[in-house]
Design a protein around this motif. Structure first.
Motif, mmCIF file in Angstrom:
data_model
loop_
_atom_site.group_PDB
_atom_site.id
_atom_site.type_symbol
_atom_site.label_atom_id
_atom_site.label_comp_id
_atom_site.label_asym_id
_atom_site.label_seq_id
_atom_site.Cartn_x
_atom_site.Cartn_y
_atom_site.Cartn_z
ATOM 1 N N ALA A 1 0.829 -1.205 0.000
ATOM 2 C CA ALA A 1 0.000 0.000 0.000
ATOM 3 C C ALA A 1 0.867 1.259 0.000
ATOM 4 O O ALA A 1 0.616 2.200 -0.763
ATOM 5 C CB ALA A 1 -0.929 0.005 1.215
ATOM 6 N N LEU A 2 1.903 1.279 0.830
ATOM 7 C CA LEU A 2 2.782 2.448 0.859
ATOM 8 C C LEU A 2 3.541 2.609 -0.448
ATOM 9 O O LEU A 2 3.700 3.725 -0.947
ATOM 10 C CB LEU A 2 3.765 2.346 2.032
ATOM 11 N N ASP A 3 4.010 1.500 -0.986
ATOM 12 C CA ASP A 3 4.744 1.556 -2.244
ATOM 13 C C ASP A 3 3.836 2.075 -3.359
ATOM 14 O O ASP A 3 4.245 2.891 -4.178
ATOM 15 C CB ASP A 3 5.294 0.174 -2.589
ATOM 16 N N HIS A 4 2.594 1.617 -3.370
ATOM 17 C CA HIS A 4 1.642 2.087 -4.373
ATOM 18 C C HIS A 4 1.334 3.576 -4.164
ATOM 19 O O HIS A 4 1.235 4.348 -5.114
ATOM 20 C CB HIS A 4 0.352 1.278 -4.317
ATOM 21 N N LEU A 5 1.177 3.963 -2.898
ATOM 22 C CA LEU A 5 0.914 5.357 -2.575
ATOM 23 C C LEU A 5 2.080 6.238 -3.017
ATOM 24 O O LEU A 5 1.894 7.300 -3.595
ATOM 25 C CB LEU A 5 0.681 5.514 -1.066
ATOM 26 N N TYR A 6 3.288 5.770 -2.750
ATOM 27 C CA TYR A 6 4.459 6.600 -3.031
ATOM 28 C C TYR A 6 4.722 6.734 -4.526
ATOM 29 O O TYR A 6 5.084 7.811 -5.000
ATOM 30 C CB TYR A 6 5.698 6.039 -2.328
ATOM 31 N N LEU B 1 8.982 8.825 3.717
ATOM 32 C CA LEU B 1 8.162 7.760 3.141
ATOM 33 C C LEU B 1 9.014 6.717 2.408
ATOM 34 O O LEU B 1 8.842 5.515 2.638
ATOM 35 C CB LEU B 1 7.083 8.353 2.240
ATOM 36 N N PRO B 2 9.974 7.115 1.566
ATOM 37 C CA PRO B 2 10.809 6.103 0.912
ATOM 38 C C PRO B 2 11.620 5.279 1.918
ATOM 39 O O PRO B 2 11.781 4.065 1.755
ATOM 40 C CB PRO B 2 11.732 6.904 -0.006
ATOM 41 N N ALA B 3 12.130 5.925 2.975
ATOM 42 C CA ALA B 3 12.911 5.191 3.979
ATOM 43 C C ALA B 3 12.029 4.192 4.727
ATOM 44 O O ALA B 3 12.465 3.085 5.056
ATOM 45 C CB ALA B 3 13.556 6.165 4.962
ATOM 46 N N THR C 1 1.166 11.795 -2.123
ATOM 47 C CA THR C 1 2.006 11.403 -0.985
ATOM 48 C C THR C 1 2.220 12.521 0.026
ATOM 49 O O THR C 1 2.663 12.260 1.132
ATOM 50 C CB THR C 1 3.375 10.915 -1.477
ATOM 51 N N ALA C 2 1.891 13.746 -0.331
ATOM 52 C CA ALA C 2 2.144 14.879 0.568
ATOM 53 C C ALA C 2 1.537 14.691 1.959
ATOM 54 O O ALA C 2 2.221 14.951 2.956
ATOM 55 C CB ALA C 2 1.667 16.176 -0.070
ATOM 56 N N PRO C 3 0.277 14.240 2.082
ATOM 57 C CA PRO C 3 -0.279 14.071 3.444
ATOM 58 C C PRO C 3 0.514 13.068 4.284
ATOM 59 O O PRO C 3 0.747 13.306 5.470
ATOM 60 C CB PRO C 3 -1.708 13.578 3.198
ATOM 61 N N ALA C 4 0.925 11.958 3.682
ATOM 62 C CA ALA C 4 1.695 10.959 4.434
ATOM 63 C C ALA C 4 3.054 11.524 4.833
ATOM 64 O O ALA C 4 3.509 11.340 5.962
ATOM 65 C CB ALA C 4 1.871 9.692 3.608
ATOM 66 N N GLU C 5 3.705 12.211 3.915
ATOM 67 C CA GLU C 5 5.011 12.787 4.221
ATOM 68 C C GLU C 5 4.886 13.897 5.271
ATOM 69 O O GLU C 5 5.723 14.013 6.161
ATOM 70 C CB GLU C 5 5.666 13.286 2.945
ATOM 71 N N ASP C 6 3.814 14.702 5.192
ATOM 72 C CA ASP C 6 3.567 15.737 6.206
ATOM 73 C C ASP C 6 3.351 15.101 7.572
ATOM 74 O O ASP C 6 3.871 15.582 8.586
ATOM 75 C CB ASP C 6 2.344 16.582 5.847
ATOM 76 N N TYR C 7 2.567 14.026 7.611
ATOM 77 C CA TYR C 7 2.313 13.341 8.878
ATOM 78 C C TYR C 7 3.615 12.848 9.494
ATOM 79 O O TYR C 7 3.857 13.032 10.687
ATOM 80 C CB TYR C 7 1.336 12.177 8.692
ATOM 81 N N LEU C 8 4.456 12.212 8.688
ATOM 82 C CA LEU C 8 5.726 11.702 9.209
ATOM 83 C C LEU C 8 6.583 12.841 9.758
ATOM 84 O O LEU C 8 7.163 12.735 10.837
ATOM 85 C CB LEU C 8 6.485 10.942 8.113
ATOM 86 N N ARG C 9 6.660 13.922 9.025
ATOM 87 C CA ARG C 9 7.471 15.060 9.450
ATOM 88 C C ARG C 9 6.912 15.672 10.736
ATOM 89 O O ARG C 9 7.645 15.932 11.686
ATOM 90 C CB ARG C 9 7.533 16.095 8.332
ATOM 91 N N GLU C 10 5.598 15.895 10.786
ATOM 92 C CA GLU C 10 4.978 16.531 11.949
ATOM 93 C C GLU C 10 4.976 15.628 13.182
ATOM 94 O O GLU C 10 4.943 16.120 14.307
ATOM 95 C CB GLU C 10 3.559 16.968 11.607
#
Length: 101
Positions: free
Chosen positions: A33-38, A63-65, A47-56
């Motif tokens: 799911a993450l790979d498909h999302l990315y 996300l790639p890591a 992917t911006a919401p997922a990357e924002d969540y990780l950062r915040e």
């Protein structure tokens, strides 16, 4: 399992094969799911919401890591299951009856 800022940390747990299989399947689904999302970063608006969540959240992962770390964990669990099976003696058959464990 590798964690970006702290190097390697090793933990050992014992799980029954069914539970290990279930966890591995869950991780494979999450990885997919993450790979498909990315999508290799080709759709940043997705992917911006997922990357924002990780950062915040203060996560050390991008996300790639995270996708790479999940792949590594899946491989480690898969090899651990294979290794456990390879070192298990096959059940012995009794001349008079059913399989004995």
């Amino acid at each position: 399992m590798s964690h970006p800022p702290s190097g390697y940390q090793i933990a050992e747990i014992t799980l029954d094969p069914g539970r290990t299989r279930d966890i591995t399947h869950l991780l494979i689904d999450v990885h997919s799911a993450l790979d498909h999302l990315y999508l290799d970063g080709t759709a940043p608006h997705i992917t911006a919401p997922a990357e924002d969540y990780l950062r915040e959240s203060g996560s050390d992962y991008t996300l790639p890591a995270m996708i790479d770390a999940l792949g590594s964990l899946i491989n480690q669990l898969t090899w651990a299951m294979r290794d456990a099976v390879l070192h298990t003696a096959p059940p012995r058959r009794s001349p008079a009856g059913p399989v004995q464990f």
